[in-house]
Design a protein around this motif. Sequence first.
Motif, PDB file in Angstrom:
ATOM      1  N   LEU A 119     -76.336 -79.711  67.646  1.00 44.00           N
ATOM      2  CA  LEU A 119     -76.416 -80.327  68.927  1.00 44.00           C
ATOM      3  C   LEU A 119     -74.485 -80.395  68.193  1.00 44.00           C
ATOM      4  N   VAL A 120     -73.360 -80.014  67.260  1.00 45.00           N
ATOM      5  CA  VAL A 120     -72.565 -79.621  67.231  1.00 45.00           C
ATOM      6  C   VAL A 120     -71.993 -79.132  67.506  1.00 45.00           C
TER       7      VAL A 120
ATOM      8  N   ARG B  57     -86.098 -80.123  65.544  1.00 47.42           N
ATOM      9  CA  ARG B  57     -85.703 -80.003  64.045  1.00 47.42           C
ATOM     10  C   ARG B  57     -86.170 -78.785  63.169  1.00 47.42           C
TER      11      ARG B  57
ATOM     12  N   VAL C 280     -73.503 -78.956  59.003  1.00 51.01           N
ATOM     13  CA  VAL C 280     -72.431 -78.762  59.525  1.00 51.01           C
ATOM     14  C   VAL C 280     -71.942 -79.835  60.993  1.00 51.01           C
ATOM     15  N   GLY C 281     -71.385 -81.025  60.403  1.00 48.26           N
ATOM     16  CA  GLY C 281     -71.451 -82.074  62.397  1.00 48.26           C
ATOM     17  C   GLY C 281     -73.015 -82.593  61.715  1.00 48.26           C
TER      18      GLY C 281
ATOM     19  N   ARG D 137     -62.897 -88.290  62.886  1.00 51.21           N
ATOM     20  CA  ARG D 137     -62.839 -88.474  64.126  1.00 51.21           C
ATOM     21  C   ARG D 137     -62.880 -89.686  64.701  1.00 51.21           C
TER      22      ARG D 137
ATOM     23  N   GLY E  72     -64.760 -83.923  56.698  1.00 50.43           N
ATOM     24  CA  GLY E  72     -64.212 -82.242  56.945  1.00 50.43           C
ATOM     25  C   GLY E  72     -65.000 -82.538  58.141  1.00 50.43           C
TER      26      GLY E  72
ATOM     27  N   ASN F  87     -81.087 -84.843  60.547  1.00 42.80           N
ATOM     28  CA  ASN F  87     -82.159 -82.740  60.204  1.00 42.80           C
ATOM     29  C   ASN F  87     -82.640 -83.487  58.891  1.00 42.80           C
TER      30      ASN F  87
ATOM     31  N   GLU G 299     -67.080 -87.918  61.735  1.00 43.82           N
ATOM     32  CA  GLU G 299     -67.373 -89.394  61.512  1.00 43.82           C
ATOM     33  C   GLU G 299     -67.099 -90.870  60.734  1.00 43.82           C
TER      34      GLU G 299
HETATM   35  C1  LIG Z   1     -74.419 -84.821  69.235  1.00 48.53           C
HETATM   36  S1  LIG Z   1     -73.428 -85.134  67.433  1.00 48.53           S
HETATM   37  C2  LIG Z   1     -75.334 -84.665  66.715  1.00 48.53           C
HETATM   38  C3  LIG Z   1     -75.194 -84.876  64.910  1.00 48.53           C
HETATM   39  C4  LIG Z   1     -76.559 -84.451  63.829  1.00 48.53           C
HETATM   40  N1  LIG Z   1     -75.904 -82.653  63.998  1.00 48.53           N
HETATM   41  C5  LIG Z   1     -77.844 -83.991  64.908  1.00 48.53           C
HETATM   42  O1  LIG Z   1     -78.383 -83.507  64.872  1.00 48.53           O
HETATM   43  O2  LIG Z   1     -78.256 -85.278  65.525  1.00 48.53           O
HETATM   44  C6  LIG Z   1     -72.390 -84.062  67.000  1.00 48.53           C
HETATM   45  C7  LIG Z   1     -72.019 -83.931  65.864  1.00 48.53           C
HETATM   46  O3  LIG Z   1     -71.208 -83.273  65.257  1.00 48.53           O
HETATM   47  C8  LIG Z   1     -69.560 -84.015  64.446  1.00 48.53           C
HETATM   48  N2  LIG Z   1     -68.754 -82.871  65.225  1.00 48.53           N
HETATM   49  C9  LIG Z   1     -67.388 -83.335  66.236  1.00 48.53           C
HETATM   50  N3  LIG Z   1     -66.260 -82.244  65.827  1.00 48.53           N
HETATM   51  C10 LIG Z   1     -66.876 -81.748  65.087  1.00 48.53           C
HETATM   52  C11 LIG Z   1     -65.892 -81.261  64.408  1.00 48.53           C
HETATM   53  N4  LIG Z   1     -65.022 -80.106  64.274  1.00 48.53           N
HETATM   54  N5  LIG Z   1     -66.576 -80.385  62.852  1.00 48.53           N
HETATM   55  C12 LIG Z   1     -67.791 -80.665  62.262  1.00 48.53           C
HETATM   56  N6  LIG Z   1     -68.480 -81.907  63.064  1.00 48.53           N
HETATM   57  C13 LIG Z   1     -67.922 -82.553  63.989  1.00 48.53           C
HETATM   58  C14 LIG Z   1     -69.685 -85.234  65.406  1.00 48.53           C
HETATM   59  O4  LIG Z   1     -68.731 -85.890  64.224  1.00 48.53           O
HETATM   60  C15 LIG Z   1     -71.107 -85.750  65.437  1.00 48.53           C
HETATM   61  O5  LIG Z   1     -71.464 -86.184  64.534  1.00 48.53           O
END
Ligand SMILES: C[S@@+](CC[C@H](N)C(=O)[O-])C[C@H]1O[C@@H](n2cnc3c(N)ncnc32)[C@H](O)[C@@H]1O
Length: 211
Positions: free
Chosen positions: A110-111, A30, A44-45, A5, A91, A51, A68
């Motif tokens: 934040l995911v 965190r 995840v994400g 993505r 993934g 973190n 991403e």
């Molecule tokens: C605002 S960022 C937060 C990143 C990190 N978790 C943090 O705390 O800084 C949102 C994250 O969610 C991921 N994301 C978006 N859609 C997702 C999905 N369907 N599955 C997993 N991650 C996803 C994005 O690629 C991005 O890295």
Amino acid sequence: MTDDRRHPIFARIYPRLDAASARAGGGAHRDELLAGVRGRVLEVGAGHGANFAHYGEGVTEVVAIEPEPRLRARAVASAASAPVPVAVRAGVAEHLDLEDASFDVAVVSLVLCSVRHPAEALAELRRVLRPGGELRYYEHVRGETPGMVRFQKYTDVFWPYLAAGCHVSRPTGAWIARSGFTVRHERRFEFPDSRFPNPAAPHVIGVAVRE
Ligand SMILES: C[S@@+](CC[C@H](N)C(=O)[O-])C[C@H]1O[C@@H](n2cnc3c(N)ncnc32)[C@H](O)[C@@H]1O
């Protein structure tokens, strides 16, 4: 399933925004999110790996999923200096290529504001956690006053297009509680502290246990 993505502009900007947020208190959030986490952890994400430096003793392994590509590359770099072993993989939350009940703790920060299908993501998180395992979450969420909720709903008409799919009006804490988890602890707070209304300010940090 892997699913790239790409959000190249967001991926360039987000680490800088996060660094500013960390200085304003996000780093302490965190620490709170991950306090006492032990065992095998799924994050995840993971973004650029903000973190990773906050995992402590007792964590045997972190599997970090990030769709991403640019953020994932940054996460690989962060993993190299993390205090615990971190394996970064491609993934998406909705289709985790992982075994049932194979993790002690799952982490989202934040995911759940950004995943396309939050109910599917929560079902997957529940599936891969062992019974009694913990979901640790740090999310910005729907506000508590009618005025804020209205503001958030208007913002969500355009915000996802500017912020890589992020929504500000999701009642994520309530969704977790309806998805086969028992919320053991949840702290609500406004962040950042500002004189101006901010639709992304209402936050929660919580621990929910997989039933
Ligand atoms: C605002 S960022 C937060 C990143 C990190 N978790 C943090 O705390 O800084 C949102 C994250 O969610 C991921 N994301 C978006 N859609 C997702 C999905 N369907 N599955 C997993 N991650 C996803 C994005 O690629 C991005 O890295």
